[in-house]
Scaffold this motif. Structure first.
Motif, PDB file in Angstrom:
ATOM      1  N   ASP A 198       0.840  -1.203  -0.112  1.00 21.40           N
ATOM      2  CA  ASP A 198      -0.248  -0.059   0.239  1.00 21.40           C
ATOM      3  C   ASP A 198       0.960   1.102  -0.010  1.00 21.40           C
ATOM      4  O   ASP A 198       0.476   2.273   0.109  1.00 21.40           O
ATOM      5  N   LEU A 199       2.149   1.202  -0.087  1.00 21.49           N
ATOM      6  CA  LEU A 199       3.131   2.446  -0.017  1.00 21.49           C
ATOM      7  C   LEU A 199       3.311   2.880   1.267  1.00 21.49           C
ATOM      8  O   LEU A 199       3.998   4.031   1.171  1.00 21.49           O
ATOM      9  N   LYS A 200       2.600   2.343   2.312  1.00 21.81           N
ATOM     10  CA  LYS A 200       2.574   3.059   3.587  1.00 21.81           C
ATOM     11  C   LYS A 200       3.278   2.052   4.706  1.00 21.81           C
ATOM     12  O   LYS A 200       4.047   2.626   5.417  1.00 21.81           O
ATOM     13  N   GLU A 201       3.067   0.931   4.515  1.00 27.41           N
ATOM     14  CA  GLU A 201       3.510   0.030   5.227  1.00 27.41           C
ATOM     15  C   GLU A 201       4.507  -0.829   4.612  1.00 27.41           C
ATOM     16  O   GLU A 201       4.386  -1.249   3.466  1.00 27.41           O
ATOM     17  N   TRP A 202       5.924  -0.890   4.918  1.00 20.06           N
ATOM     18  CA  TRP A 202       7.101  -1.423   4.286  1.00 20.06           C
ATOM     19  C   TRP A 202       7.525  -2.626   5.114  1.00 20.06           C
ATOM     20  O   TRP A 202       8.082  -2.670   6.144  1.00 20.06           O
ATOM     21  N   GLU A 203       7.955  -3.658   4.365  1.00 21.04           N
ATOM     22  CA  GLU A 203       8.541  -4.977   4.697  1.00 21.04           C
ATOM     23  C   GLU A 203      10.022  -4.574   5.223  1.00 21.04           C
ATOM     24  O   GLU A 203      10.442  -3.688   4.663  1.00 21.04           O
ATOM     25  N   GLU A 204      10.513  -5.368   5.944  1.00 30.05           N
ATOM     26  CA  GLU A 204      11.947  -5.273   6.363  1.00 30.05           C
ATOM     27  C   GLU A 204      12.583  -5.613   5.092  1.00 30.05           C
ATOM     28  O   GLU A 204      12.706  -6.245   4.298  1.00 30.05           O
ATOM     29  N   PRO A 205      13.699  -4.945   4.752  1.00 33.86           N
ATOM     30  CA  PRO A 205      14.456  -4.655   3.490  1.00 33.86           C
ATOM     31  C   PRO A 205      15.475  -5.977   3.470  1.00 33.86           C
ATOM     32  O   PRO A 205      16.052  -6.504   4.570  1.00 33.86           O
ATOM     33  N   SER A 206      15.830  -6.541   2.155  1.00 35.75           N
ATOM     34  CA  SER A 206      16.831  -7.422   2.267  1.00 35.75           C
ATOM     35  C   SER A 206      17.893  -6.635   1.557  1.00 35.75           C
ATOM     36  O   SER A 206      17.779  -5.974   0.672  1.00 35.75           O
ATOM     37  N   LEU A 207      19.126  -7.225   1.747  1.00 34.13           N
ATOM     38  CA  LEU A 207      20.692  -6.727   0.895  1.00 34.13           C
ATOM     39  C   LEU A 207      20.476  -7.341  -0.468  1.00 34.13           C
ATOM     40  O   LEU A 207      20.054  -8.340  -0.801  1.00 34.13           O
ATOM     41  N   LEU A 208      20.579  -6.250  -1.246  1.00 33.64           N
ATOM     42  CA  LEU A 208      20.324  -6.524  -2.881  1.00 33.64           C
ATOM     43  C   LEU A 208      21.878  -6.422  -3.545  1.00 33.64           C
ATOM     44  O   LEU A 208      22.356  -7.321  -4.194  1.00 33.64           O
ATOM     45  N   ALA A 209      22.616  -5.542  -3.096  1.00 36.28           N
ATOM     46  CA  ALA A 209      24.072  -5.398  -3.773  1.00 36.28           C
ATOM     47  C   ALA A 209      25.013  -4.761  -2.697  1.00 36.28           C
ATOM     48  O   ALA A 209      24.535  -3.601  -2.172  1.00 36.28           O
ATOM     49  N   LYS A 210      26.179  -5.150  -2.464  1.00 40.60           N
ATOM     50  CA  LYS A 210      27.122  -4.618  -1.831  1.00 40.60           C
ATOM     51  C   LYS A 210      28.417  -4.154  -2.322  1.00 40.60           C
ATOM     52  O   LYS A 210      28.570  -4.585  -3.465  1.00 40.60           O
ATOM     53  N   ALA A 211      29.243  -3.205  -1.895  1.00 43.82           N
ATOM     54  CA  ALA A 211      30.570  -2.852  -2.616  1.00 43.82           C
ATOM     55  C   ALA A 211      31.506  -3.994  -2.686  1.00 43.82           C
ATOM     56  O   ALA A 211      31.676  -5.004  -2.126  1.00 43.82           O
ATOM     57  N   GLU A 212      31.890  -3.979  -4.082  1.00 46.53           N
ATOM     58  CA  GLU A 212      32.982  -5.278  -4.605  1.00 46.53           C
ATOM     59  C   GLU A 212      34.161  -5.009  -5.000  1.00 46.53           C
ATOM     60  O   GLU A 212      35.123  -5.601  -5.196  1.00 46.53           O
ATOM     61  N   ASN A 213      34.367  -3.707  -5.357  1.00 44.72           N
ATOM     62  CA  ASN A 213      35.459  -3.079  -6.013  1.00 44.72           C
ATOM     63  C   ASN A 213      36.106  -1.866  -5.366  1.00 44.72           C
ATOM     64  O   ASN A 213      35.483  -1.249  -4.673  1.00 44.72           O
ATOM     65  N   ALA A 214      37.185  -1.418  -5.552  1.00 43.40           N
ATOM     66  CA  ALA A 214      38.041  -0.375  -5.187  1.00 43.40           C
ATOM     67  C   ALA A 214      37.300   0.930  -5.301  1.00 43.40           C
ATOM     68  O   ALA A 214      37.387   1.929  -4.391  1.00 43.40           O
ATOM     69  N   TRP A 215      36.509   1.004  -6.453  1.00 46.78           N
ATOM     70  CA  TRP A 215      36.003   2.498  -6.906  1.00 46.78           C
ATOM     71  C   TRP A 215      34.725   2.647  -5.993  1.00 46.78           C
ATOM     72  O   TRP A 215      34.323   3.819  -5.941  1.00 46.78           O
ATOM     73  N   GLU A 216      34.372   1.666  -5.298  1.00 46.83           N
ATOM     74  CA  GLU A 216      32.966   1.790  -4.511  1.00 46.83           C
ATOM     75  C   GLU A 216      33.286   1.116  -3.120  1.00 46.83           C
ATOM     76  O   GLU A 216      32.403   0.777  -2.319  1.00 46.83           O
ATOM     77  N   SER A 217      34.638   1.411  -2.798  1.00 48.77           N
ATOM     78  CA  SER A 217      34.875   0.633  -1.368  1.00 48.77           C
ATOM     79  C   SER A 217      34.175   1.323  -0.200  1.00 48.77           C
ATOM     80  O   SER A 217      34.210   0.672   0.889  1.00 48.77           O
ATOM     81  N   LYS A 218      33.926   2.730  -0.130  1.00 50.49           N
ATOM     82  CA  LYS A 218      33.563   3.163   0.854  1.00 50.49           C
ATOM     83  C   LYS A 218      31.779   3.122   0.993  1.00 50.49           C
ATOM     84  O   LYS A 218      31.283   2.722   1.990  1.00 50.49           O
ATOM     85  N   LYS A 219      30.942   3.111  -0.188  1.00 47.83           N
ATOM     86  CA  LYS A 219      29.705   2.775  -0.085  1.00 47.83           C
ATOM     87  C   LYS A 219      29.081   2.930  -1.333  1.00 47.83           C
ATOM     88  O   LYS A 219      29.820   3.446  -2.567  1.00 47.83           O
TER      89      LYS A 219
END
Length: 338
Positions: free
Chosen positions: A206-227
Motif C-alpha cells: 500500500d506504499l505506507k507499510e514497508w516490509e523489512e528490507p533485504s540486501l540487494l548489492a554491496k561494494a565489491e570493487n575499489a572504486w566503490e569501497s566506501k559505499k
C-alpha cells in the motif's frame, strides 16, 4: 562503451530566484506527454543550507525553464521549518507521479574550502529545533501528485532512528507489490552481511507499510569501497531492470556503475559492471562550491532508444550525458553473470 556529455553542460545552474541562488543539483527527471520535467534540489544559501525542490520543463530535454517561480516542495510543508529536502527521484505509476526524497529535519551550515569536503557547523535554531539527535538524521519521504506541482504526503519509507536515503520506487508493481530501493547507512556489520553502506530492497502492498528490507548489492570493487547506492529509478528492458548506481571510494570520489536486475524478482542481480562506466573528468565535475570529484545521477529518461542521464556535479549544478540503451545493455551483458 562511450557515454557522451552534452556540449552545453552544465545545463542547469543556480540563480534567478532567491531560493536557488547558492546551488542546484541532483534532480529527478521524467518525460510525460512529450515533455521533460525536472525537479531540482536547490538552496538559496549555504548557511544554513536549507534545500527545497523546484519544477522545470523542457521540450528537448536540454533547455529547461521553470514552471513556477516558487518551490513545489519545501520542508516547511512537512512540518520542518528549518529542515532540508534532498535528492528527489520520480516515477509514474498509473495516473500518479510518485516522488521519493531525503529529508533532514534541520539543515546544517556549509563552508566551502575549495580543496575538499566543506567544513560544517550546526546552526542555532529556536523552539528546541536541532536539540534532538534525530533532527540531524536523514529519513526518506514519499509523496504523490497528479500534476507535478501539487504534492501530497504518502509515507515515511524509512525508520526515524537511522540515516536512510537513496530511496526510489520501481515504476510498476512487481508480483502485486510496490518495490523500493534503499540505502540504510547503519545497516553494516556481520549481522547485515556488508561492511559498507549498500543497496537494499523492500516491498509494500500500500506504499505506507514497508516490509523489512533485504540486501540487494554491496561494494565489491575499489572504486566503490566506501559505499554504494542506487542512483536512478530502474528502467524496464527486455533483459532486466536497468539500475544505475553510484560508488564512492576512500578518497570520496563519486563514480557510476550499472547492473541488471531480474524482471520478476529484482532482488536477483543478473549482471553488474566490474569497472565504473563514468567518473569525474571535466572541470565542472571536479570543482565546485561543495564536494569535488562528484558525478551523482538521480534522473534517467529513456527516449527514442537513448538514455538521458541527469546528474549533479560537485553539489553545484546539473549536467546531462547520453548513451544508447543498446550500448549499455551490450556492455552489461558482456559482464560476468553473477
Amino acid at each position: 562503451m562511450r557515454i557522451n556529455r552534452h556540449p552545453e553542460n552544465p545545463i542547469v545552474v543556480p540563480g534567478k530566484y532567491d531560493w536557488r541562488l547558492a546551488t542546484v543539483f541532483n534532480p529527478a527527471v521524467i518525460k510525460d506527454n512529450g515533455k521533460f520535467y525536472m525537479i531540482e534540489r536547490t538552496a538559496g544559501s549555504l548557511t544554513p543550507c536549507k534545500n527545497v525542490l523546484g519544477l522545470l520543463e523542457s521540450e528537448d530535454g536540454v533547455h529547461f525553464t521553470h514552471v513556477k517561480d516558487e518551490p513545489v516542495v519545501t520542508p516547511d510543508m512537512l512540518g520542518f521549518p528549518y529542515g532540508s529536502v534532498q535528492d528527489p527521484r520520480i516515477v509514474k505509476i498509473g495516473d500518479l507521479f510518485y516522488m521519493s526524497f531525503a529529508l533532514r529535519p534541520c539543515a546544517m551550515n556549509y563552508y566551502p574550502t575549495g580543496t575538499g569536503i566543506p567544513e560544517r557547523s550546526i546552526p542555532e535554531y529556536p523552539d528546541g529545533w536541532g536539540e534532538e539527535e534525530g533532527h540531524w538524521l536523514t529519513r526518506s519521504i514519499l509523496m504523490s501528485s497528479r500534476n507535478l506541482t501539487d504534492w501530497e504526503y504518502v509515507s515515511t519509507t524509512t525508520p526515524l532512528e537511522i540515516n536512510d536515503r537513496n530511496n526510489m520506487l520501481f515504476p510498476e508493481t512487481i508480483g502485486g507489490k510496490y518495490a523500493l530501493l534503499r540505502r540504510p547507512e547503519e545497516y553494516i556489520g556481520e549481522a547485515y552481511g556488508t561492511e559498507q553502506a549498500a543497496i537494499w530492497i523492500s516491498y509494500s502492498e500500500d506504499l505506507k507499510e514497508w516490509e523489512e528490507p533485504s540486501l540487494l548489492a554491496k561494494a565489491e570493487n575499489a572504486w566503490e569501497s566506501k559505499k554504494i547506492g542506487a542512483s536512478t529509478p530502474p528502467i524496464r528492458t527486455a533483459h532486466g531492470w536497468l539500475l544505475l548506481y553510484h560508488g564512492v571510494d576512500s578518497d570520496t570520489v563519486y563514480r557510476l556503475g550499472a547492473m541488471l536486475l531480474d524482471l520478476e524478482d529484482p532482488s536477483k542481480v543478473i549482471a553488474r559492471t566490474k569497472d565504473f562506466i563514468m567518473e569525474p573528468e571535466t572541470y565542472y565535475e571536479k570543482f565546485g562550491y561543495q564536494i569535488p570529484n562528484v558525478i551523482f545521477p538521480t534522473g534517467c529518461v529513456l527516449d527514442d532508444g537513448i538514455l538521458h542521464i541527469y546528474y549533479g556535479v560537485t553539489d553545484t549544478a546539473i549536467a546531462l550525458a547520453t548513451v544508447p540503451l543498446s550500448d549499455m545493455l551490450e556492455h552489461l551483458l558482456g559482464q560476468t553473470v553473477l
